[in-house]
Design an enzyme around this catalytic site. Structure first.
Site, PDB file in Angstrom:
ATOM      1  CG  HIS A   1      -2.135   4.916   3.064  1.00 23.31           C
ATOM      2  ND1 HIS A   1      -2.476   5.117   4.377  1.00 23.31           N
ATOM      3  CD2 HIS A   1      -2.645   3.721   2.726  1.00 23.31           C
ATOM      4  CE1 HIS A   1      -3.187   4.075   4.808  1.00 23.31           C
ATOM      5  NE2 HIS A   1      -3.301   3.228   3.823  1.00 23.31           N
TER       6      HIS A   1
ATOM      7  CB  CYS B   1     -14.178   3.536  25.377  1.00 25.28           C
ATOM      8  SG  CYS B   1     -13.390   4.062  26.915  1.00 25.28           S
TER       9      CYS B   1
ATOM     10  CB  SER C   1      -0.869  -0.031   1.258  1.00 24.91           C
ATOM     11  OG  SER C   1      -1.583   1.177   1.358  1.00 24.91           O
TER      12      SER C   1
END
Lengths: 383, 373
Positions: free
Chosen positions: B196, B317, B194
């Site tokens: 990025h 969370c 990839s």
């Protein structure tokens, strides 16, 4: 001939000498709901007409009036002169292309030369003559063409009644402050109080960084939907992070939520005072969670003198969900963002804590300073 | 801000962006167009493809298929390579491989997941025991994106081929490409990358495919990429990718050595009683995963962001998916899983940033403890 949206109002007619006041608020609310859309609001006896709007906006107008409290029913229709020719021209546009139908006339202007039955028969006969695909059925028609002969030489012609929200115009019952979370209940509670005419301001407590930005965004989205009904386009947010930390550090874990709620009520009362709200509104329902037992409610009530309205107190969860779905908040409420981080959640919350025990534990905290500090984090978000 | 979340994405390389600019201004032609403009774009595209092929495989041994992202490359490899029998992979894979393999079940292929060790690397023996003569594809991540553990995919591929020469071997190289000194061995059939993660742009990925291997397309259409992946080529994205990779590979070895030192410095500066190390020493120099046991990674992440340090985390969370699948597979207890932080670097990372980041991490966790324990 003019396209109009016809509004009939609900409980206002019960009001005696106050009627003028209620009607003024109602029309103000309609104007607020229709803000930004070209229109003209006309009051006739017992009806309001929305007219002079852009035709492509008629669905949006219908959608918006469908959310205004005090509307009993509404219809998209045509306003014409009350001569039979004009009524017939309008009736042709309203009538179905085929199937069974009947014409039903209401004669508001009792001086009109024809009786209701005669008008219905005349228009029905002409429609039948015009379109052979139609068939009259006065008992169980698939479609009805309604004709309402009004005063001033006018008549309304329309094809259906949409049920409005009923209730009282918001702000006729004063102002309240809703404690709104990201859950299912509190938006419903706000909706229900607005339905009784309350102006509902909203207050949200967050505990960033223990809760994330997404949780706040979620509440803002809920408040936006609610604002279509309450016509209040802002929400206040206050951080209770430090309060939660202090409770967590100093007090019995089983009282975490109980104590936090007392702080929330205190803060809410202060903010209510600043905003001129005369009551608090919560989405509590008796016994739903540990903090919503009679003892839990008593403990919260003990720290405020304003009345706390809990419209859902006797509702089952499924009843609440049904309303949430109806008003369009449910889908957002169930998105997975937590309004309280599990960091502070005790394994076993106290279910029936005594007030004396709670007050004893709370003495470990500098309550006034914590409330003031929380108030300083207050931010007002325009929706 | 100190940006230590480079394993999530890197800052696009400004030089590469500038160099590639011509593909948005003058050379905007469709490379499939048969007039001069199209032809010249197509020629440049092929040059860039060759350059990228040269970085780990060479154009004589591999083809390069441009895709829209690493996940697409992984999906094409798995769905078009693993068509029958069973597919063997590990519990430590990136979701792009893991979920695709899980989906294979619905397509009549049996997925088999080998366990991982505590650092997230594959348990090779267990993996090999799952390979049999019905295995059509084996997929092993090169660098574990959550822990930085490196799998010796060359050796694993060799062992797999020894057991079943007909099985294809693929590796997700997204966190390895341009970072580890590595050349594709003949046993690796497919390798996904990839842009990025090394200074390129999001929306640009590629799949290395061994020459001679017939792989069905995953996206059908106009027959671009030799029919292997249809859709008009993302010329600008590919150019940024090629230029960023060119730059990245030039300093690959020095970067790795320097970042290895920085990574160790960072860990040595962290409070020993707070931070538990999860990344292995011999892992990728670009990733240091630690856990602040008993704390919530997501809460720490927001506190650190407010203090100017951007890091990744392995926990959330929310009660749903609270723990990372991969970290759970590593066998850590709940308190460790909760507090996972991933610090990931780039060649732009400086000594000064390491020192400051360590300070921020130590201070923030201390504050967290003060506030919540």
């Amino acid at each position: 001939m003019e396209k109009v949206v016809i509004l009939r109002y609900a409980e206002i007619h019960l009001k005696g000498k106050n009627r003028g006041y209620f009607e003024r608020v109602f029309s103000t609310n309609l104007e607020r709901a229709l803000k930004g859309l070209r229109h003209e609001l006309r009051r006739t006896s017992g009806r309001y007409l929305v007219a002079a709007f852009d035709e492509e906006k008629s669905d949006e107008i219908m959608r918006r009036v469908s959310r205004v409290f005090g509307v009993h029913s509404y219809s998209a229709g045509l306003l014409v002169s009350n001569d039979i020719e004009s009524i017939f021209e309008a009736a042709k546009l309203v009538a179905p292309e085929s199937g069974s139908f009947k014409v039903q006339t209401h004669r508001g202007d009792k001086h009109y030369p024809l009786t209701s039955m005669e008008i219905s028969a005349e228009i029905g006969g002409r429609l039948l003559g015009e379109n052979p695909a139609l068939r009259v059925d006065v008992h169980t028609p698939k479609h009805t063409v309604y004709i309402d002969i009004r005063e001033g030489g006018k008549a309304l012609v329309f094809g259906s009644f949409e049920d409005g929200l009923h209730g009282m115009p918001v702000s006729t019952a004063g102002k309240g402050l809703l404690l709104i979370s990201g859950g299912i209940d509190s938006p419903v509670a706000g909706y229900m109080m607005a339905k009784r005419g309350l102006t509902v301001e909203a207050l949200h407590f967050h505990s960033y960084p223990y809760t994330n930005e997404g949780a706040k965004e979620k509440v803002v989205s809920l408040a936006k939907i609610l604002s279509e009904y309450t016509l209040v386009h802002r929400i206040t947010a206050v951080s209770v992070t430090h309060i939660q930390e202090e409770i967590h550090k100093k007090c019995a874990a089983e009282l975490n939520v109980t104590l936090l709620r007392r702080f929330m009520f205190r803060i809410a009362e202060k903010i209510a005072g600043r905003e001129g709200a005369k009551c608090l509104v919560t989405g509590e329902s008796l016994g739903q969670v540990a903090s919503q037992t009679l003892e839990g409610l008593t403990s919260s009530n003990a720290v405020v003198s304003l009345p706390v309205l809990r419209p859902l107190i006797g509702f089952d969860k499924e009843d609440i969900i049904a309303v949430a779905k109806k008003i369009g908040t449910y889908e957002i409420s169930v998105l997975p963002y937590e309004d309280c981080c599990t960091v502070f959640l005790p394994d076993f919350p106290a279910i029936r804590p005594s007030l004396s025990y709670i007050e004893e534990e709370e003495k470990k905290l500098d309550v006034d300073a914590l409330v003031e500090e929380a108030l300083s984090t207050r931010e007002v978000i325009q929706l | 801000m100190i940006y230590f979340d480079n394993a999530a994405t890197t800052r696009p390389d400004p030089e590469a962006l500038a160099r590639a600019g011509e593909f948005t201004t003058e050379l905007y032609f469709n490379p499939s167009a048969k007039y001069g403009g199209g032809f010249s774009v197509s020629k440049k595209l092929e040059k860039m493809r060759e350059a990228l092929l040269g970085t780990v495989g060479g154009k004589d041994r591999y083809d390069l298929i441009f895709t829209s992202c690493g996940s697409e490359s992984d999906n094409q490899a798995i769905f078009c390579g693993g068509k029958r029998g069973n597919v063997v992979t590990t519990q430590g894979e990136h979701a792009a491989v893991f979920s695709a393999c899980t989906e294979l079940k619905n397509r009549g292929v049996e997925p088999r997941f080998a366990p991982v060790k505590g650092d997230g690397s594959a348990d090779i023996e267990a993996l090999l025991s799952l390979v049999d003569d019905k295995t059509s594809l084996v997929s092993v991540i090169h660098v574990n994106n959550e822990t930085g553990a490196v799998n010796d995919v060359a050796a694993i591929a060799k062992a797999v081929k020894k057991k079943n020469p007909r099985a294809l071997f693929m590796s997700d190289g997204v966190q390895a490409y341009g970072k580890l000194n590595f050349t594709l061995p003949p046993e690796i059939d497919l390798y996904s990358v990839s842009a990025h993660k090394i200074g390129g742009l999001k929306g640009t990925g590629a799949l290395f495919k061994r020459k001679g291997l017939a792989l069905n397309p995953y996206i059908y259409g106009g027959g671009q990429e030799g029919g292997a992946r249809s859709g008009t080529e993302n010329t600008f994205g590919v150019a940024v990718f090629a230029y960023a990779a060119e730059k990245k590979f030039r300093t690959l070895k020095e970067d790795a050595i320097r970042l290895c030192t920085l990574r160790e410095n960072l860990f040595s500066l962290l409070q020993g009683e707070i931070f538990t190390r999860i990344s292995p020493k011999e892992g990728s120099p670009y990733i240091l995963t630690v856990s602040a046991a008993g704390m919530r990674g997501e809460v720490l992440q927001r506190m650190l962001w407010d203090r100017g340090l951007c890091v990744g985390t392995g926990s959330a969370c929310s009660s749903k998916n609270r723990f990372s699948r991969v970290m759970t597979a590593c066998g850590y207890p709940q308190s460790i899983l909760d507090g996972v932080l991933r610090l990931s670097f780039s060649p732009e990372t400086t000594d000064g940033e390491i020192v400051r980041a360590a300070d921020i991490l130590n201070e923030t966790t201390k504050e967290y403890i003060r506030n919540t324990f």
